[in-house]
Enzyme design. Sequence first.
Site, short mmCIF file in Angstrom:
data_model
loop_
_atom_site.label_atom_id
_atom_site.label_comp_id
_atom_site.label_asym_id
_atom_site.label_seq_id
_atom_site.Cartn_x
_atom_site.Cartn_y
_atom_site.Cartn_z
N HIS A 138 3.50 20.25 -18.15
CA HIS A 138 3.85 19.47 -16.95
C HIS A 138 5.36 19.25 -16.88
CE1 HIS A 138 -0.46 18.51 -16.90
NE2 HIS A 138 -0.29 18.27 -15.62
N LYS B 191 6.67 13.45 -16.38
CA LYS B 191 5.30 12.95 -16.61
C LYS B 191 5.30 11.91 -17.73
CE LYS B 191 0.47 14.29 -17.13
NZ LYS B 191 0.06 13.24 -16.18
N1 LIG Z 1 -5.77 13.10 -10.54
C1 LIG Z 1 -4.91 14.01 -10.06
O1 LIG Z 1 -5.28 15.00 -9.41
C2 LIG Z 1 -3.46 13.81 -10.29
C3 LIG Z 1 -3.05 12.71 -10.98
N2 LIG Z 1 -1.73 12.42 -11.12
C4 LIG Z 1 -1.40 11.17 -11.75
O2 LIG Z 1 -0.95 10.28 -10.75
C5 LIG Z 1 -0.02 9.36 -11.30
C6 LIG Z 1 1.26 9.36 -10.48
O3 LIG Z 1 1.89 10.61 -10.57
P1 LIG Z 1 3.26 10.89 -9.76
O4 LIG Z 1 3.04 10.65 -8.31
O5 LIG Z 1 3.74 12.20 -10.23
O6 LIG Z 1 4.19 9.74 -10.36
P2 LIG Z 1 5.47 9.05 -9.69
O7 LIG Z 1 6.18 8.37 -10.80
O8 LIG Z 1 6.20 10.01 -8.84
O9 LIG Z 1 4.81 7.96 -8.71
C7 LIG Z 1 4.22 6.77 -9.14
C8 LIG Z 1 4.59 5.68 -8.17
O10 LIG Z 1 3.86 4.52 -8.50
C9 LIG Z 1 4.74 3.42 -8.28
N3 LIG Z 1 4.23 2.22 -8.93
C10 LIG Z 1 4.49 1.74 -10.18
N4 LIG Z 1 3.85 0.57 -10.36
C11 LIG Z 1 3.17 0.30 -9.22
C12 LIG Z 1 2.31 -0.74 -8.81
N5 LIG Z 1 2.07 -1.82 -9.60
N6 LIG Z 1 1.73 -0.65 -7.59
C13 LIG Z 1 2.02 0.37 -6.75
N7 LIG Z 1 2.85 1.38 -7.09
C14 LIG Z 1 3.40 1.35 -8.31
C15 LIG Z 1 6.09 3.92 -8.79
O11 LIG Z 1 7.17 3.12 -8.32
C16 LIG Z 1 6.08 5.32 -8.22
O12 LIG Z 1 6.65 5.34 -6.91
C17 LIG Z 1 0.15 9.77 -12.77
O13 LIG Z 1 -0.70 8.99 -13.57
C18 LIG Z 1 -0.30 11.22 -12.78
O14 LIG Z 1 -0.76 11.65 -14.02
C19 LIG Z 1 -0.76 13.24 -10.61
C20 LIG Z 1 -1.11 14.37 -9.94
C21 LIG Z 1 -2.49 14.74 -9.73
O1 LIG Z 2 1.29 13.88 -13.69
C1 LIG Z 2 1.00 14.94 -13.10
O2 LIG Z 2 1.84 15.58 -12.46
C2 LIG Z 2 -0.39 15.41 -13.15
N1 LIG Z 2 -1.27 14.65 -13.71
C3 LIG Z 2 -2.66 14.89 -13.82
C4 LIG Z 2 -3.11 14.87 -15.25
O3 LIG Z 2 -2.57 14.07 -16.04
O4 LIG Z 2 -4.00 15.63 -15.61
C5 LIG Z 2 -3.14 16.06 -13.01
C6 LIG Z 2 -2.15 17.16 -12.79
O5 LIG Z 2 -2.18 18.04 -13.87
C7 LIG Z 2 -0.75 16.69 -12.49
#
Ligand SMILES: NC(=O)C1=CN([C@@H]2O[C@H](COP(=O)(O)OP(=O)(O)OC[C@H]3O[C@@H](n4cnc5c(N)ncnc54)[C@H](O)[C@@H]3O)[C@@H](O)[C@H]2O)C=CC1
Ligand SMILES: O=C(O)C1=N[C@H](C(=O)O)C[C@H](O)C1
Length: 252
Positions: A146, A150
């Site tokens: 990643h 991350k």
């Molecule tokens: N399940 C899936 O398909 C996927 C899951 N993810 C997960 O999603 C999460 C976010 O990933 P990204 O968007 O890349 O991270 P990012 O860091 O770009 O975005 C996270 C956002 O959450 C905000 N945040 C922090 N505390 C908060 C609160 N108390 N309430 C509301 N917002 C708050 C941050 O300020 C930031 O803007 C991670 O845990 C990642 O692993 C990411 C991509 C796909």
């Molecule tokens: O943080 C990410 O970017 C992603 N998080 C998810 C994970 O932890 O599996 C899904 C995806 O791979 C992207």
Amino acid sequence: MVKVVVSGALGRMGTNIGRLVDEAPDMELVGGIDVKEGTLFEKEVVPAARIDEFLKQTRPDVLIDFTVAAAAVENIKAAARNNVGLVVGTTGFSPEQRETIRVAVEGNVPAVISSNFSIGVNIFWKLVREAARQLGDYDIEVTEAHHRYKKDAPSGTAKTILEILDQELGDREKVYGRVGETERKNEIGMHVIRGGDIVGDHSVLFAGNFECIEVSHRAYDRAVFARGAVRAARWVSGREPRIYSMQEVLEL
Ligand SMILES: NC(=O)C1=CN([C@@H]2O[C@H](COP(=O)(O)OP(=O)(O)OC[C@H]3O[C@@H](n4cnc5c(N)ncnc54)[C@H](O)[C@@H]3O)[C@@H](O)[C@H]2O)C=CC1
Ligand SMILES: O=C(O)C1=N[C@H](C(=O)O)C[C@H](O)C1
């Protein structure tokens, strides 16, 4: 119209999801939550401290949360208190946090919770399960890669892979990287790469004598996760109050 609030609205995933919801003819983006104020496609983004007040004011059908584990737990509790359905993509939960989420959701609101919302990964998990059923005596190594920002490791998707392998093969020891003198036994190796702007790669290697099979998935754009999350938001509205998987949404 499915009314949606995006939590983590100013983040990488929140922005992608906000765009899709804003463009969807059958959905209404009513606002966002993040740590500070802002806007998401001209809709108000309020600080997380105001989540209860904002959910009461905007009355969404679904809160889509892509934040960080500790924040997501609080947002999920707030959604459940305010009778708002959930789509949760946040990863990195501890077993205790998972239990807190289960208690908050079950019997109160419907919630689709998945470590990966891409359709490809949901098919990939099925392929991994089938390979494990057939190749349980091969050596197994899981690798994920990643982007440099991350926060959690291994990824949620990789942890789901390990759960699938445990379900099929029994609870095997996991070895997180190797260094020094090592002797391979029956363990599953788990390897994490972080760098640049890698969107999300996962692979499971089944290594036998004279042959290897590798099952892998590579995401090229966060749109694949965002599309799945928006699909789940459409699906979850009005369901029985319990936790659902993305496999149930996709009928896999
Ligand atoms: N399940 C899936 O398909 C996927 C899951 N993810 C997960 O999603 C999460 C976010 O990933 P990204 O968007 O890349 O991270 P990012 O860091 O770009 O975005 C996270 C956002 O959450 C905000 N945040 C922090 N505390 C908060 C609160 N108390 N309430 C509301 N917002 C708050 C941050 O300020 C930031 O803007 C991670 O845990 C990642 O692993 C990411 C991509 C796909
Ligand atoms: O943080 C990410 O970017 C992603 N998080 C998810 C994970 O932890 O599996 C899904 C995806 O791979 C992207």
